[in-house]
Design a protein around this motif. Structure first.
Motif, PDB file in Angstrom:
ATOM      1  N   GLU A 138      64.179  11.628  10.833  1.00  0.00           N
ATOM      2  CA  GLU A 138      64.593  12.866  11.523  1.00  0.00           C
ATOM      3  C   GLU A 138      63.812  14.048  11.055  1.00  0.00           C
ATOM      4  N   GLN A 155      66.530   5.010  22.790  1.00  0.00           N
ATOM      5  CA  GLN A 155      66.451   5.829  21.594  1.00  0.00           C
ATOM      6  C   GLN A 155      67.601   6.814  21.626  1.00  0.00           C
ATOM      7  N   ASP A 172      72.051   9.326  23.917  1.00  0.00           N
ATOM      8  CA  ASP A 172      70.842  10.134  24.041  1.00  0.00           C
ATOM      9  C   ASP A 172      71.206  11.435  24.737  1.00  0.00           C
ATOM     10  N   GLN A 180      69.779   8.202  13.720  1.00  0.00           N
ATOM     11  CA  GLN A 180      68.896   8.195  14.886  1.00  0.00           C
ATOM     12  C   GLN A 180      68.120   6.880  14.868  1.00  0.00           C
ATOM     13  N   ARG A 194      71.282   8.451  19.084  1.00  0.00           N
ATOM     14  CA  ARG A 194      72.082   8.572  17.876  1.00  0.00           C
ATOM     15  C   ARG A 194      73.240   7.582  17.929  1.00  0.00           C
TER      16      ARG A 194
END
Length: 160
Positions: free
Chosen positions: A160, A58, A88, A116, A60
């Motif tokens: 987000e 996980q 991350d 994201q 961006r």
């Protein structure tokens, strides 16, 4: 009224146990998206542990780069591939999306700069054997190359 033979009664007694077993099986075999994301730094610190393993990441999206069509060793051409970095709070990793092979197509990448995302990916540390995707297409890694790449299986945008 119908009578149930003794075998039928035995099966009815086992029904709750069978239902619990099926429920437990679904819980154990649930997809990796239910797993906690792996820290990218953990993968970069010990690539041999993660080589050819599926992980959930996980972070961006950074530096999205569409690639020209490339050929597989068997001669099939692949289209719509792209690379990006996933960042991350611990580090960033190169992510490859291989595109569609054998189907000529023009397609924009599925991700945009700054988005994201959560992704399910297979980690490839080719110095342990294998290929990696680069701007030159699919490349065989040499023993000393330190390329570590996450090959995206599924990308999910996060709110987000």
């Amino acid at each position: 009224m119908l009578e149930c033979p003794s075998m039928c009664k035995g099966l009815l007694r086992l029904l709750p146990l069978l239902m619990c077993s099926i429920g437990l099986g679904f819980a154990v075999l649930s997809p990796a998206s239910a797993a906690d994301p792996t820290a990218i730094r953990d993968i970069l610190d010990e690539p041999s542990v993660y080589h050819l393993r599926q992980v959930v990441l996980q972070g961006r999206v950074r530096n999205v780069q569409p690639l020209d069509p490339y050929k597989l060793p068997a001669g099939t051409t692949c289209y719509g591939a792209y690379l990006f970095y996933l960042e991350d709070e611990t580090a960033s990793i190169n992510v490859a999306v291989f595109g569609l092979c054998g189907v000529p197509t023009v397609k924009d990448p599925d991700v945009e700069e700054g988005t994201q995302v959560q992704l399910q990916a297979t980690i490839q540390a080719p110095s342990h054997g294998g290929y990696y995707l680069s701007f030159q297409g699919l490349t065989v890694a040499g023993e000393r190359e330190g390329v570590i790449q996450a090959v995206a299986d599924r990308i999910t945008p996060l709110m987000e």
